[in-house]
Design a protein around this motif. Structure first.
Motif, PDB file in Angstrom:
ATOM      1  N   PHE A 146     -13.270  11.524   8.775  1.00  0.00           N
ATOM      2  CA  PHE A 146     -11.503  10.739   9.708  1.00  0.00           C
ATOM      3  C   PHE A 146     -11.393  11.394  11.153  1.00  0.00           C
ATOM      4  O   PHE A 146     -10.865  12.137  11.393  1.00  0.00           O
ATOM      5  N   GLN A 147     -12.790  10.596  11.912  1.00  0.00           N
ATOM      6  CA  GLN A 147     -11.952  10.819  12.856  1.00  0.00           C
ATOM      7  C   GLN A 147     -11.507   9.191  13.668  1.00  0.00           C
ATOM      8  O   GLN A 147     -11.324   8.985  14.836  1.00  0.00           O
ATOM      9  N   CYS A 148     -11.316   8.256  12.993  1.00  0.00           N
ATOM     10  CA  CYS A 148     -10.066   7.260  12.772  1.00  0.00           C
ATOM     11  C   CYS A 148      -9.494   7.087  12.459  1.00  0.00           C
ATOM     12  O   CYS A 148      -9.287   7.326  10.912  1.00  0.00           O
ATOM     13  N   PRO A 149      -7.964   6.463  12.666  1.00  0.00           N
ATOM     14  CA  PRO A 149      -6.988   6.377  11.581  1.00  0.00           C
ATOM     15  C   PRO A 149      -7.107   5.240  10.720  1.00  0.00           C
ATOM     16  O   PRO A 149      -5.978   4.993   9.698  1.00  0.00           O
ATOM     17  N   TYR A 150      -7.906   4.518  10.533  1.00  0.00           N
ATOM     18  CA  TYR A 150      -8.113   2.962  10.246  1.00  0.00           C
ATOM     19  C   TYR A 150      -9.384   3.070   8.671  1.00  0.00           C
ATOM     20  O   TYR A 150      -9.537   2.539   8.068  1.00  0.00           O
ATOM     21  N   VAL A 151      -9.924   4.465   8.350  1.00  0.00           N
ATOM     22  CA  VAL A 151     -10.477   4.790   7.616  1.00  0.00           C
ATOM     23  C   VAL A 151     -10.039   5.029   5.981  1.00  0.00           C
ATOM     24  O   VAL A 151     -10.573   4.393   5.250  1.00  0.00           O
ATOM     25  N   GLU A 152      -8.794   5.342   6.262  1.00  0.00           N
ATOM     26  CA  GLU A 152      -8.466   5.410   5.174  1.00  0.00           C
ATOM     27  C   GLU A 152      -7.650   4.250   4.291  1.00  0.00           C
ATOM     28  O   GLU A 152      -8.216   3.507   3.216  1.00  0.00           O
ATOM     29  N   VAL A 153      -7.551   3.198   5.611  1.00  0.00           N
ATOM     30  CA  VAL A 153      -7.442   1.903   5.306  1.00  0.00           C
ATOM     31  C   VAL A 153      -8.457   1.502   4.276  1.00  0.00           C
ATOM     32  O   VAL A 153      -8.798   0.598   3.505  1.00  0.00           O
ATOM     33  N   ALA A 154      -9.890   1.011   5.468  1.00  0.00           N
ATOM     34  CA  ALA A 154     -10.989   0.716   4.915  1.00  0.00           C
ATOM     35  C   ALA A 154     -12.047   1.323   3.311  1.00  0.00           C
ATOM     36  O   ALA A 154     -11.706   0.439   2.491  1.00  0.00           O
ATOM     37  N   THR A 155     -11.319   2.403   3.415  1.00  0.00           N
ATOM     38  CA  THR A 155     -11.200   2.972   1.935  1.00  0.00           C
ATOM     39  C   THR A 155     -10.609   2.707   0.945  1.00  0.00           C
ATOM     40  O   THR A 155     -10.919   2.456  -0.515  1.00  0.00           O
ATOM     41  N   GLU A 156      -9.062   2.786   0.978  1.00  0.00           N
ATOM     42  CA  GLU A 156      -8.706   1.497  -0.049  1.00  0.00           C
ATOM     43  C   GLU A 156      -8.912   0.329  -0.233  1.00  0.00           C
ATOM     44  O   GLU A 156      -8.713  -0.061  -1.662  1.00  0.00           O
ATOM     45  N   ASN A 157      -9.110  -0.667   0.809  1.00  0.00           N
ATOM     46  CA  ASN A 157      -9.492  -2.042   0.213  1.00  0.00           C
ATOM     47  C   ASN A 157     -11.132  -2.111  -0.270  1.00  0.00           C
ATOM     48  O   ASN A 157     -11.325  -2.606  -1.265  1.00  0.00           O
ATOM     49  N   ILE A 158     -11.990  -1.208  -0.210  1.00  0.00           N
ATOM     50  CA  ILE A 158     -13.712  -0.622  -0.759  1.00  0.00           C
ATOM     51  C   ILE A 158     -13.182  -0.271  -2.423  1.00  0.00           C
ATOM     52  O   ILE A 158     -13.746  -0.617  -3.019  1.00  0.00           O
ATOM     53  N   LEU A 159     -12.543   0.580  -2.564  1.00  0.00           N
ATOM     54  CA  LEU A 159     -11.731   1.136  -3.820  1.00  0.00           C
ATOM     55  C   LEU A 159     -11.158   0.153  -4.952  1.00  0.00           C
ATOM     56  O   LEU A 159     -11.088   0.177  -5.847  1.00  0.00           O
ATOM     57  N   ALA A 160     -10.056  -1.046  -3.923  1.00  0.00           N
ATOM     58  CA  ALA A 160      -9.818  -1.739  -4.690  1.00  0.00           C
ATOM     59  C   ALA A 160     -10.556  -3.185  -5.368  1.00  0.00           C
ATOM     60  O   ALA A 160     -10.754  -3.332  -6.413  1.00  0.00           O
ATOM     61  N   ALA A 161     -11.565  -3.388  -4.209  1.00  0.00           N
ATOM     62  CA  ALA A 161     -12.353  -4.273  -4.945  1.00  0.00           C
ATOM     63  C   ALA A 161     -13.477  -3.862  -5.803  1.00  0.00           C
ATOM     64  O   ALA A 161     -13.618  -4.262  -7.227  1.00  0.00           O
ATOM     65  N   MET A 165     -20.964   2.582  -6.266  1.00  0.00           N
ATOM     66  CA  MET A 165     -21.177   2.429  -4.859  1.00  0.00           C
ATOM     67  C   MET A 165     -21.524   4.127  -3.791  1.00  0.00           C
ATOM     68  O   MET A 165     -20.200   4.813  -4.943  1.00  0.00           O
ATOM     69  N   THR A 166     -21.352   4.426  -2.949  1.00  0.00           N
ATOM     70  CA  THR A 166     -21.279   5.321  -2.068  1.00  0.00           C
ATOM     71  C   THR A 166     -20.538   5.198  -0.311  1.00  0.00           C
ATOM     72  O   THR A 166     -20.739   4.404  -0.823  1.00  0.00           O
ATOM     73  N   ILE A 167     -19.595   5.609  -0.231  1.00  0.00           N
ATOM     74  CA  ILE A 167     -18.313   6.203   0.963  1.00  0.00           C
ATOM     75  C   ILE A 167     -18.604   6.962   1.583  1.00  0.00           C
ATOM     76  O   ILE A 167     -18.552   8.320   0.893  1.00  0.00           O
ATOM     77  N   LEU A 168     -19.824   6.704   2.914  1.00  0.00           N
ATOM     78  CA  LEU A 168     -19.648   8.488   3.543  1.00  0.00           C
ATOM     79  C   LEU A 168     -18.279   8.251   4.399  1.00  0.00           C
ATOM     80  O   LEU A 168     -18.669   7.029   5.367  1.00  0.00           O
ATOM     81  N   ARG A 169     -17.682   8.879   4.584  1.00  0.00           N
ATOM     82  CA  ARG A 169     -16.659   8.654   5.899  1.00  0.00           C
ATOM     83  C   ARG A 169     -16.181   9.907   6.774  1.00  0.00           C
ATOM     84  O   ARG A 169     -16.841  11.233   5.918  1.00  0.00           O
TER      85      ARG A 169
END
Length: 83
Positions: free
Chosen positions: A7-22, A1-5
């Motif tokens: 940091f132009q939005c404060p929610y990117v970190e939370v979104a990334t953490e959710n993907i990593l956890a799953a 899996m690849t996450i492209l991100r």
């Protein structure tokens, strides 16, 4: 899996953490790609929403924040699909 991100939005970190956890629960490895420039975004992003994209098995599975549970369910479905 690849996450492209980017940091132009404060929610990117939370979104990334959710993907990593799953992904961790399903033993799926994840590559993080930090988009640094407009040119890199134009080259790599599968969607015009270039702040956050998740690609798995060649499919765009998200371009926005999902809960850990919804990511887990989506990934489980993709794991069950025949290759």
């Amino acid at each position: 899996m690849t996450i492209l991100r980017s940091f132009q939005c404060p929610y990117v970190e939370v979104a990334t953490e959710n993907i990593l956890a799953a992904a961790s629960k399903l033993d799926i490895s994840v590559d993080l790609v930090e988009i640094q420039s407009r040119d890199e975004l134009m080259e790599k992003s599968p969607t015009p929403y270039g702040i956050f994209s998740v690609i798995y098995k060649g499919q765009l599975i998200s371009f926005h924040r999902l809960t850990v549970h919804s990511v887990y369910k989506k990934l489980q479905t993709l794991l069950e699909e025949p290759v």
